[in-house]
Design an enzyme around this catalytic site. Structure first.
Site, PDB file in Angstrom:
ATOM      1  N   LYS A 145      -4.397-111.532  -2.624  1.00  0.00           N
ATOM      2  CA  LYS A 145      -4.471-110.079  -2.849  1.00  0.00           C
ATOM      3  C   LYS A 145      -3.428-109.606  -3.875  1.00  0.00           C
ATOM      4  O   LYS A 145      -3.726-108.802  -4.759  1.00  0.00           O
ATOM      5  CB  LYS A 145      -4.274-109.370  -1.507  1.00  0.00           C
ATOM      6  CG  LYS A 145      -4.206-107.861  -1.570  1.00  0.00           C
ATOM      7  CD  LYS A 145      -5.494-107.217  -2.060  1.00  0.00           C
ATOM      8  CE  LYS A 145      -5.346-105.694  -2.112  1.00  0.00           C
ATOM      9  NZ  LYS A 145      -6.470-105.054  -2.801  1.00  0.00           N
ATOM     10  N   MET A 192      -7.393 -95.899   4.084  1.00  0.00           N
ATOM     11  CA  MET A 192      -8.180 -97.108   4.364  1.00  0.00           C
ATOM     12  C   MET A 192      -8.315 -97.357   5.866  1.00  0.00           C
ATOM     13  O   MET A 192      -9.395 -97.675   6.364  1.00  0.00           O
ATOM     14  CB  MET A 192      -7.508 -98.337   3.727  1.00  0.00           C
ATOM     15  CG  MET A 192      -7.411 -98.298   2.224  1.00  0.00           C
ATOM     16  SD  MET A 192      -9.014 -98.324   1.410  1.00  0.00           S
ATOM     17  CE  MET A 192      -9.462-100.046   1.598  1.00  0.00           C
ATOM     18  N   ASP A 252      -0.312 -94.193  14.925  1.00  0.00           N
ATOM     19  CA  ASP A 252       0.086 -93.854  13.559  1.00  0.00           C
ATOM     20  C   ASP A 252       1.227 -92.857  13.692  1.00  0.00           C
ATOM     21  O   ASP A 252       1.305 -92.113  14.678  1.00  0.00           O
ATOM     22  CB  ASP A 252      -1.095 -93.228  12.773  1.00  0.00           C
ATOM     23  CG  ASP A 252      -0.832 -93.133  11.275  1.00  0.00           C
ATOM     24  OD1 ASP A 252      -1.492 -93.847  10.507  1.00  0.00           O
ATOM     25  OD2 ASP A 252       0.050 -92.333  10.863  1.00  0.00           O
ATOM     26  N   LYS A 274       3.819-100.395  -5.625  1.00  0.00           N
ATOM     27  CA  LYS A 274       4.323-101.368  -4.639  1.00  0.00           C
ATOM     28  C   LYS A 274       3.702-102.737  -4.857  1.00  0.00           C
ATOM     29  O   LYS A 274       4.394-103.763  -4.858  1.00  0.00           O
ATOM     30  CB  LYS A 274       4.014-100.825  -3.233  1.00  0.00           C
ATOM     31  CG  LYS A 274       4.319-101.731  -2.076  1.00  0.00           C
ATOM     32  CD  LYS A 274       3.107-102.476  -1.551  1.00  0.00           C
ATOM     33  CE  LYS A 274       1.987-101.569  -1.101  1.00  0.00           C
ATOM     34  NZ  LYS A 274       0.842-102.290  -0.561  1.00  0.00           N
ATOM     35  N   LEU A 291      -0.881-100.864   6.959  1.00  0.00           N
ATOM     36  CA  LEU A 291       0.272-100.001   6.695  1.00  0.00           C
ATOM     37  C   LEU A 291       0.690-100.086   5.226  1.00  0.00           C
ATOM     38  O   LEU A 291       0.305-101.015   4.518  1.00  0.00           O
ATOM     39  CB  LEU A 291       1.426-100.447   7.602  1.00  0.00           C
ATOM     40  CG  LEU A 291       1.161-100.200   9.100  1.00  0.00           C
ATOM     41  CD1 LEU A 291       2.069-101.042   9.972  1.00  0.00           C
ATOM     42  CD2 LEU A 291       1.312 -98.716   9.416  1.00  0.00           C
ATOM     43  N   THR A 305      -1.582-104.629   2.046  1.00  0.00           N
ATOM     44  CA  THR A 305      -1.206-105.467   0.903  1.00  0.00           C
ATOM     45  C   THR A 305       0.299-105.677   0.967  1.00  0.00           C
ATOM     46  O   THR A 305       1.070-104.753   0.695  1.00  0.00           O
ATOM     47  CB  THR A 305      -1.592-104.789  -0.423  1.00  0.00           C
ATOM     48  OG1 THR A 305      -2.981-104.464  -0.380  1.00  0.00           O
ATOM     49  CG2 THR A 305      -1.317-105.715  -1.598  1.00  0.00           C
ATOM     50  N   ASN A 344      -4.557-110.696  -7.262  1.00  0.00           N
ATOM     51  CA  ASN A 344      -5.653-109.813  -7.696  1.00  0.00           C
ATOM     52  C   ASN A 344      -5.110-108.468  -8.179  1.00  0.00           C
ATOM     53  O   ASN A 344      -5.512-107.948  -9.225  1.00  0.00           O
ATOM     54  CB  ASN A 344      -6.608-109.587  -6.515  1.00  0.00           C
ATOM     55  CG  ASN A 344      -7.729-108.631  -6.859  1.00  0.00           C
ATOM     56  OD1 ASN A 344      -8.702-109.024  -7.491  1.00  0.00           O
ATOM     57  ND2 ASN A 344      -7.599-107.368  -6.471  1.00  0.00           N
ATOM     58  N   ASN A 345      -4.186-107.906  -7.400  1.00  0.00           N
ATOM     59  CA  ASN A 345      -3.796-106.519  -7.691  1.00  0.00           C
ATOM     60  C   ASN A 345      -2.893-106.363  -8.900  1.00  0.00           C
ATOM     61  O   ASN A 345      -2.955-105.341  -9.581  1.00  0.00           O
ATOM     62  CB  ASN A 345      -3.162-105.875  -6.449  1.00  0.00           C
ATOM     63  CG  ASN A 345      -4.232-105.263  -5.574  1.00  0.00           C
ATOM     64  OD1 ASN A 345      -5.356-105.781  -5.529  1.00  0.00           O
ATOM     65  ND2 ASN A 345      -3.925-104.178  -4.899  1.00  0.00           N
TER      66      ASN A 345
HETATM   67  P1  NAD Z   1      -2.083 -94.573   3.355  1.00  0.00           P
HETATM   68  O1  NAD Z   1      -0.735 -94.212   2.878  1.00  0.00           O
HETATM   69  O2  NAD Z   1      -3.227 -93.640   3.132  1.00  0.00           O
HETATM   70  O3  NAD Z   1      -2.038 -94.836   4.946  1.00  0.00           O
HETATM   71  C1  NAD Z   1      -0.976 -95.461   5.610  1.00  0.00           C
HETATM   72  C2  NAD Z   1      -0.926 -94.936   7.038  1.00  0.00           C
HETATM   73  O4  NAD Z   1       0.108 -95.631   7.737  1.00  0.00           O
HETATM   74  C3  NAD Z   1      -0.595 -93.441   7.128  1.00  0.00           C
HETATM   75  O5  NAD Z   1      -1.491 -92.801   8.017  1.00  0.00           O
HETATM   76  C4  NAD Z   1       0.843 -93.410   7.662  1.00  0.00           C
HETATM   77  O6  NAD Z   1       1.113 -92.274   8.478  1.00  0.00           O
HETATM   78  C5  NAD Z   1       0.870 -94.690   8.479  1.00  0.00           C
HETATM   79  N1  NAD Z   1       2.203 -95.247   8.668  1.00  0.00           N
HETATM   80  C6  NAD Z   1       3.160 -95.460   7.747  1.00  0.00           C
HETATM   81  N2  NAD Z   1       4.216 -96.084   8.293  1.00  0.00           N
HETATM   82  C7  NAD Z   1       3.896 -96.283   9.598  1.00  0.00           C
HETATM   83  C8  NAD Z   1       4.565 -96.907  10.696  1.00  0.00           C
HETATM   84  N3  NAD Z   1       5.781 -97.443  10.547  1.00  0.00           N
HETATM   85  N4  NAD Z   1       3.944 -96.951  11.897  1.00  0.00           N
HETATM   86  C9  NAD Z   1       2.697 -96.408  12.047  1.00  0.00           C
HETATM   87  N5  NAD Z   1       2.020 -95.797  11.057  1.00  0.00           N
HETATM   88  C10 NAD Z   1       2.620 -95.750   9.849  1.00  0.00           C
HETATM   89  O7  NAD Z   1      -2.400 -96.016   2.750  1.00  0.00           O
HETATM   90  P2  NAD Z   1      -3.840 -96.700   2.521  1.00  0.00           P
HETATM   91  O8  NAD Z   1      -4.383 -96.261   1.204  1.00  0.00           O
HETATM   92  O9  NAD Z   1      -4.640 -96.567   3.749  1.00  0.00           O
HETATM   93  O10 NAD Z   1      -3.371 -98.220   2.313  1.00  0.00           O
HETATM   94  C11 NAD Z   1      -2.925 -99.019   3.391  1.00  0.00           C
HETATM   95  C12 NAD Z   1      -2.648-100.426   2.866  1.00  0.00           C
HETATM   96  O11 NAD Z   1      -3.839-100.948   2.283  1.00  0.00           O
HETATM   97  C13 NAD Z   1      -1.576-100.486   1.775  1.00  0.00           C
HETATM   98  O12 NAD Z   1      -0.815-101.667   1.915  1.00  0.00           O
HETATM   99  C14 NAD Z   1      -2.402-100.495   0.482  1.00  0.00           C
HETATM  100  O13 NAD Z   1      -1.701-101.079  -0.585  1.00  0.00           O
HETATM  101  C15 NAD Z   1      -3.619-101.305   0.929  1.00  0.00           C
HETATM  102  N6  NAD Z   1      -4.863-101.025   0.182  1.00  0.00           N
HETATM  103  C16 NAD Z   1      -5.223 -99.759  -0.189  1.00  0.00           C
HETATM  104  C17 NAD Z   1      -6.425 -99.556  -0.879  1.00  0.00           C
HETATM  105  C18 NAD Z   1      -6.854 -98.159  -1.318  1.00  0.00           C
HETATM  106  O14 NAD Z   1      -7.793 -98.062  -2.137  1.00  0.00           O
HETATM  107  N7  NAD Z   1      -6.250 -97.096  -0.819  1.00  0.00           N
HETATM  108  C19 NAD Z   1      -7.273-100.629  -1.168  1.00  0.00           C
HETATM  109  C20 NAD Z   1      -6.903-101.912  -0.741  1.00  0.00           C
HETATM  110  C21 NAD Z   1      -5.702-102.101  -0.071  1.00  0.00           C
END
Ligand code: NAD
Length: 325
Positions: A192, A33, A52, A261, A86, A117, A195-196
């Site tokens: 959120k 995302m 990151d 989660k 994150l 989230t 919703n989830n």
């Molecule tokens: P993801 O796991 O693809 O990406 C997370 C990123 O954060 C990774 O690149 C990881 O290397 C980085 N990371 C982890 N810990 C870190 C730290 N301490 N410091 C710096 N970087 C760090 O996750 P995502 O799918 O992008 O989701 C991100 C958030 O958005 C989550 O909370 C998720 O629940 C929420 N979300 C996801 C979606 C979806 O469809 N994927 C939709 C809505 C909300």
């Protein structure tokens, strides 16, 4: 909501940069995302500093014009507004308030937009701490999918102080086209999580019911035709599953570990509030079984595949049919 004209929802179409004030923005968390959301801030004409843990994710943004930082503190020092996207609450807490965190670098008046989230309590705790330092936090977790992150059409569920929200709106508008003002600090995250837990448990219920029907000898098409006209119809069935599981795709998407989660956070909150999370626990058990089987990083579509493999059935559609449904 005072200061926001009393409206709770607006759609944003105007993305022209002419005449707009460009900001120094930071972005932490460049995953499925975060990476496209960060790209859309760059496309909006703002300068962007990124961090990151994954160097490849940083490199992709640098190639698009962002500046790499060695820590969240460095991102804070380079920015007026920092976005965090994150995985879990502890990552957000550490990146903002931990050692070499954003709060050590951000100047007074700086604002963090927390878009992951996470639970509303963690969001409020971080916000309270930042406000004591003369900074602020706006919570704006996102709805919809990674495709909408790419097109900048996410749904934004916003909480925080009206003045701070107003200041970050040009940045929010780069990422989403639908904004809901849910209330004060933490209320976006409350929306959120609410919703989830519903969206995810509906998805789990779909997999169980569809597996039952298939095993009884019904076809997927038959179940779609009938259920389209009954109370069983839902947008996981009508929209999400046809795009992923029904065409055999479980690439992430929305990873099972993240769905688990969200449901776990909702169950914990429900228990604190005095609600017995019967449905949440059932959903969590299905997600945990997939994680235990090694599928935590796969899309939630994998849940259906697991039942299919166990029962010797298949819920598949040709892509054209899936699109039409
Ligand atoms: P993801 O796991 O693809 O990406 C997370 C990123 O954060 C990774 O690149 C990881 O290397 C980085 N990371 C982890 N810990 C870190 C730290 N301490 N410091 C710096 N970087 C760090 O996750 P995502 O799918 O992008 O989701 C991100 C958030 O958005 C989550 O909370 C998720 O629940 C929420 N979300 C996801 C979606 C979806 O469809 N994927 C939709 C809505 C909300």
């Amino acid at each position: 909501m005072a200061g926001l004209g009393g409206y709770i929802r607006i759609r944003t179409k105007n993305r022209h940069t002419k005449g707009k004030r460009m900001a120094n923005v930071g972005f932490i968390g460049l995953g499925v995302m975060g990476a496209p959301m960060a790209l859309n801030i760059l496309k909006g004409g703002h300068s962007l500093s990124v961090f990151d843990l994954n160097p490849d994710a940083v490199q992709r943004l640098v190639e698009a014009g962002a500046t790499a930082c060695a820590s969240p503190k460095e991102v804070g020092a380079a920015s007026e507004i920092v976005v965090t996207m994150l995985p879990e609450p502890q990552h957000v807490h550490g990146a903002i308030l931990g050692k070499d965190g954003v709060a050590e670098g951000l100047r007074e008046g700086g604002i963090v937009i927390e878009m992951s989230t996470i639970d509303p309590q963690t969001s409020q705790t971080i916000g309270d701490d930042l406000r004591k330092r003369g900074m602020n936090l706006v919570d704006s977790p996102v709805g919809k999918t990674s495709e909408h992150a790419v097109t900048g059409t996410l749904t934004l569920m916003i909480g925080g102080e009206p003045d701070a929200i107003t200041k970050v709106e040009p940045i929010l508008d780069c990422m989403g086209n639908e904004k809901y003002y849910c209330g004060g600090p933490g209320m976006g995250h409350a929306m959120k999580i609410t919703n989830n837990v519903l969206a995810t448990t509906i998805m789990v219920a779909n997999t169980e019911a569809l597996a039952l029907g298939l095993k009884c000898g019904l076809t997927l098409e038959m179940m779609q035709q009938v259920m389209r006209n009954t109370m069983a119809w839902n947008s996981q069935f009508s929209t999400a599953m046809p795009k992923k599981g029904f065409v055999g795709d479980d690439s992430p998407g929305f990873a099972i570990r993240l769905a688990a989660k969200d449901v776990r956070l909702a169950c914990e909150l429900e228990e604190k509030i005095g609600i017995e999370p019967r449905i949440g626990r059932a959903g969590l058990a299905a997600l945990q079984a997939a994680i235990d089987a090694g599928y935590g990083d796969r899309d939630t579509a994998r849940l259906m595949f697991m039942l299919e493999e166990k029962l010797g059935v298949e819920a598949r559609q040709k892509p054209a049919m899936a699109k039409a449904s």
